[in-house]
Design an enzyme around this catalytic site. Structure first.
Site, PDB file in Angstrom:
ATOM      1  N   VAL A 115       0.844  -1.198   0.000  1.00  0.00           N
ATOM      2  CA  VAL A 115       0.000   0.000   0.000  1.00  0.00           C
ATOM      3  C   VAL A 115       0.883   1.253   0.000  1.00  0.00           C
ATOM      4  CG1 VAL A 115      -1.951  -1.149   1.132  1.00  0.00           C
ATOM      5  CG2 VAL A 115      -0.171  -0.110   2.558  1.00  0.00           C
ATOM      6  N   HIS A 131      -4.498  -4.371  -2.071  1.00  0.00           N
ATOM      7  CA  HIS A 131      -4.842  -3.992  -0.695  1.00  0.00           C
ATOM      8  C   HIS A 131      -4.982  -2.481  -0.521  1.00  0.00           C
ATOM      9  CE1 HIS A 131      -3.155  -8.089   0.941  1.00  0.00           C
ATOM     10  NE2 HIS A 131      -4.298  -8.197   0.303  1.00  0.00           N
ATOM     11  N   CYS A 139     -13.985   8.192   1.658  1.00  0.00           N
ATOM     12  CA  CYS A 139     -15.110   8.650   2.482  1.00  0.00           C
ATOM     13  C   CYS A 139     -15.925   7.463   2.974  1.00  0.00           C
ATOM     14  CB  CYS A 139     -15.989   9.600   1.678  1.00  0.00           C
ATOM     15  SG  CYS A 139     -17.391  10.183   2.663  1.00  0.00           S
ATOM     16  N   CYS A 142     -19.739   8.573   1.203  1.00  0.00           N
ATOM     17  CA  CYS A 142     -19.986   8.609  -0.245  1.00  0.00           C
ATOM     18  C   CYS A 142     -18.959   7.789  -1.037  1.00  0.00           C
ATOM     19  CB  CYS A 142     -20.047  10.042  -0.760  1.00  0.00           C
ATOM     20  SG  CYS A 142     -18.453  10.897  -0.803  1.00  0.00           S
ATOM     21  N   CYS A 158     -14.258  14.174   4.410  1.00  0.00           N
ATOM     22  CA  CYS A 158     -14.452  14.167   2.958  1.00  0.00           C
ATOM     23  C   CYS A 158     -14.688  15.595   2.450  1.00  0.00           C
ATOM     24  CB  CYS A 158     -15.643  13.279   2.611  1.00  0.00           C
ATOM     25  SG  CYS A 158     -16.046  13.268   0.858  1.00  0.00           S
ATOM     26  N   GLY A 198       8.981 -11.280  -2.371  1.00  0.00           N
ATOM     27  CA  GLY A 198       8.891 -10.586  -1.082  1.00  0.00           C
ATOM     28  C   GLY A 198       7.564 -10.706  -0.384  1.00  0.00           C
ATOM     29  N   THR A 199       6.908 -11.866  -0.529  1.00  0.00           N
ATOM     30  CA  THR A 199       5.675 -12.065   0.228  1.00  0.00           C
ATOM     31  C   THR A 199       5.739 -13.377   0.990  1.00  0.00           C
ATOM     32  OG1 THR A 199       3.259 -12.329   0.132  1.00  0.00           O
ATOM     33  CG2 THR A 199       4.491 -13.002  -1.843  1.00  0.00           C
ATOM     34  N   PRO A 225      14.353 -14.249   0.583  1.00  0.00           N
ATOM     35  CA  PRO A 225      15.439 -14.875   1.354  1.00  0.00           C
ATOM     36  C   PRO A 225      14.965 -16.055   2.201  1.00  0.00           C
ATOM     37  CG  PRO A 225      15.377 -12.488   1.734  1.00  0.00           C
ATOM     38  CD  PRO A 225      14.144 -12.841   0.953  1.00  0.00           C
ATOM     39  N   GLU A 226      13.643 -16.120   2.476  1.00  0.00           N
ATOM     40  CA  GLU A 226      13.106 -17.183   3.345  1.00  0.00           C
ATOM     41  C   GLU A 226      12.199 -18.113   2.551  1.00  0.00           C
ATOM     42  OE1 GLU A 226      13.806 -17.228   6.622  1.00  0.00           O
ATOM     43  OE2 GLU A 226      14.813 -15.274   6.671  1.00  0.00           O
TER      44      GLU A 226
HETATM   45  P1  OAD Z   1       5.027 -10.227   5.187  1.00  0.00           P
HETATM   46  O1  OAD Z   1       5.625  -9.302   6.194  1.00  0.00           O
HETATM   47  O2  OAD Z   1       4.055 -11.237   5.651  1.00  0.00           O
HETATM   48  O3  OAD Z   1       6.179 -11.004   4.430  1.00  0.00           O
HETATM   49  C1  OAD Z   1       7.312 -10.341   3.930  1.00  0.00           C
HETATM   50  C2  OAD Z   1       8.151 -11.344   3.162  1.00  0.00           C
HETATM   51  O4  OAD Z   1       9.228 -10.652   2.566  1.00  0.00           O
HETATM   52  C3  OAD Z   1       8.748 -12.464   4.028  1.00  0.00           C
HETATM   53  O5  OAD Z   1       8.500 -13.721   3.425  1.00  0.00           O
HETATM   54  C4  OAD Z   1      10.243 -12.142   4.029  1.00  0.00           C
HETATM   55  O6  OAD Z   1      11.050 -13.317   4.055  1.00  0.00           O
HETATM   56  C5  OAD Z   1      10.399 -11.418   2.704  1.00  0.00           C
HETATM   57  N1  OAD Z   1      11.526 -10.468   2.630  1.00  0.00           N
HETATM   58  C6  OAD Z   1      12.103  -9.759   3.622  1.00  0.00           C
HETATM   59  N2  OAD Z   1      13.071  -8.969   3.118  1.00  0.00           N
HETATM   60  C7  OAD Z   1      13.097  -9.194   1.782  1.00  0.00           C
HETATM   61  C8  OAD Z   1      13.880  -8.676   0.706  1.00  0.00           C
HETATM   62  N3  OAD Z   1      14.835  -7.752   0.893  1.00  0.00           N
HETATM   63  N4  OAD Z   1      13.635  -9.141  -0.544  1.00  0.00           N
HETATM   64  C9  OAD Z   1      12.681 -10.065  -0.761  1.00  0.00           C
HETATM   65  N5  OAD Z   1      11.910 -10.579   0.214  1.00  0.00           N
HETATM   66  C10 OAD Z   1      12.111 -10.149   1.466  1.00  0.00           C
HETATM   67  O7  OAD Z   1       4.395  -9.283   4.032  1.00  0.00           O
HETATM   68  P2  OAD Z   1       3.289  -9.650   2.937  1.00  0.00           P
HETATM   69  O8  OAD Z   1       3.456 -11.011   2.421  1.00  0.00           O
HETATM   70  O9  OAD Z   1       3.277  -8.527   1.969  1.00  0.00           O
HETATM   71  O10 OAD Z   1      -2.222  -6.995   4.464  1.00  0.00           O
HETATM   72  O11 OAD Z   1       1.969  -9.582   3.810  1.00  0.00           O
HETATM   73  C11 OAD Z   1       0.747  -9.785   3.192  1.00  0.00           C
HETATM   74  C12 OAD Z   1      -0.304  -8.916   3.807  1.00  0.00           C
HETATM   75  O12 OAD Z   1      -0.342  -9.128   5.228  1.00  0.00           O
HETATM   76  C13 OAD Z   1      -0.044  -7.427   3.681  1.00  0.00           C
HETATM   77  O13 OAD Z   1      -0.483  -6.901   2.434  1.00  0.00           O
HETATM   78  C14 OAD Z   1      -0.842  -6.866   4.805  1.00  0.00           C
HETATM   79  C15 OAD Z   1      -0.408  -7.840   5.888  1.00  0.00           C
HETATM   80  O14 OAD Z   1      -1.192  -7.943   6.990  1.00  0.00           O
HETATM   81  C16 OAD Z   1      -3.122  -6.156   4.941  1.00  0.00           C
HETATM   82  O15 OAD Z   1      -2.841  -5.235   5.692  1.00  0.00           O
HETATM   83  C17 OAD Z   1      -4.524  -6.424   4.464  1.00  0.00           C
END
Ligand code: OAD
Length: 258
Positions: A115, A131, A139, A142, A158, A198-199, A225-226
């Site tokens: 975000v 997200h 708002c 509206c 708003c 990175g998720t 990395p994980e």
């Molecule tokens: P997370 O914090 O759950 O995961 C971050 C990931 O990035 C982990 O798997 C890390 O190993 C990896 N990571 C860390 N440093 C990195 C780097 N330099 N390069 C690549 N990867 C790296 O974040 P999200 O998966 O984005 O939602 O989380 C998903 C959602 O949960 C978010 O959008 C948010 C959160 O709660 C809402 O707020 C609705």
């Protein structure tokens, strides 16, 4: 299917070959990014050491019930996070994805759970935000969406109807924006290469896009990395920070000069 989970040249070579082939044939490529791509910009992730969900409880800050209970506290948290993001700069990982879009044009779809707007600031133009965006307010009456001024504070109202605004983000328990989700699903189902970057791949429905892409036959490349729950779906895994792995991948695939 060859699965190469070790960091190093083989995984990079395999990922580069997948990408090179897609670019040569102008086949669709999609990427799903998470908080990890912004970690090297200094924006905290959610999980893992130093993650936001260690210091804060999601149900107190990122749910409709939390906002109904204490909008001031929720806004303060989002203003704080917006300050972090505004002070940050896009990193080479964001920029590499902007270069990939420039090269592939509409054959490339960037889907993000982030975000923070850093993809757009790096030059990506067609970003599918699953997200929402914390630089915007919506708002509560509206539905009008407005950019937030950098100095915004407190509970904003708003400009159209005067009702209380909320952060324009998706909270736990809320559906994803329909149009963004439809575009993301379509891109995942038709991609010949799907990058997952990175998720932690634990938040659904976003994480399910990796399964959609893999089931439809995409070559899946994970950059993280994980290990994650979707690592087993990947044809190539680069266990490196995105800011290193993505520029290396583009060089190896011949998309940018080596
Ligand atoms: P997370 O914090 O759950 O995961 C971050 C990931 O990035 C982990 O798997 C890390 O190993 C990896 N990571 C860390 N440093 C990195 C780097 N330099 N390069 C690549 N990867 C790296 O974040 P999200 O998966 O984005 O939602 O989380 C998903 C959602 O949960 C978010 O959008 C948010 C959160 O709660 C809402 O707020 C609705």
């Amino acid at each position: 299917m060859i699965v190469d989970r070790e960091p190093g040249h083989d995984a990079l070579a395999r990922a580069a070959e997948l990408l090179r082939r897609a670019v040569r044939r102008r086949q669709p490529v999609a990427a799903l990014t998470g908080a990890g791509i912004s970690a090297e910009s200094g924006v905290p992730t959610f999980r893992g050491s130093g993650g936001l969900w260690h210091g804060f409880r999601p149900e107190e800050l990122a749910t409709p019930a939390a906002f109904a209970r204490d909008p001031q506290r929720v806004w303060e948290w989002y203003h704080w996070r917006r300050g972090l993001v505004l002070a940050a700069e896009p990193n080479p990982g964001h920029r590499a994805l902007a270069v990939l879009e420039e090269r592939l044009q509409d054959a490339f779809t960037l889907i993000t759970q982030n975000v923070d707007g850093l993809h757009q600031r790096a030059g990506s133009r067609r970003v599918v935000e699953l997200h929402g965006n914390l630089l915007e307010a919506r708002c509560t009456r509206c539905g009008r969406v407005e950019p937030l001024a950098p100095e915004a504070s407190g509970i904003p109202n708003c400009p159209a109807c005067g009702a209380m605004q909320r952060p324009n983000v998706v909270w736990f328990g809320e559906p994803l924006p329909g149009a963004a989700w439809a575009r993301a699903r379509q891109a995942a189902a038709t991609a010949s290469v799907f990058l997952v970057i990175g998720t932690s791949a634990v938040v659904y429905p976003a994480a399910g896009l990796v399964e959609v892409a893999a089931a439809a036959g995409a070559g899946v490349i994970e950059i993280n990395p994980e290990e994650t729950p979707v690592s087993d779906l990947a044809d190539s895994v680069l266990r490196q920070p995105a800011g290193e792995a993505l520029p290396a991948l583009l060089r190896e695939a011949g998309i940018v000069p080596g």
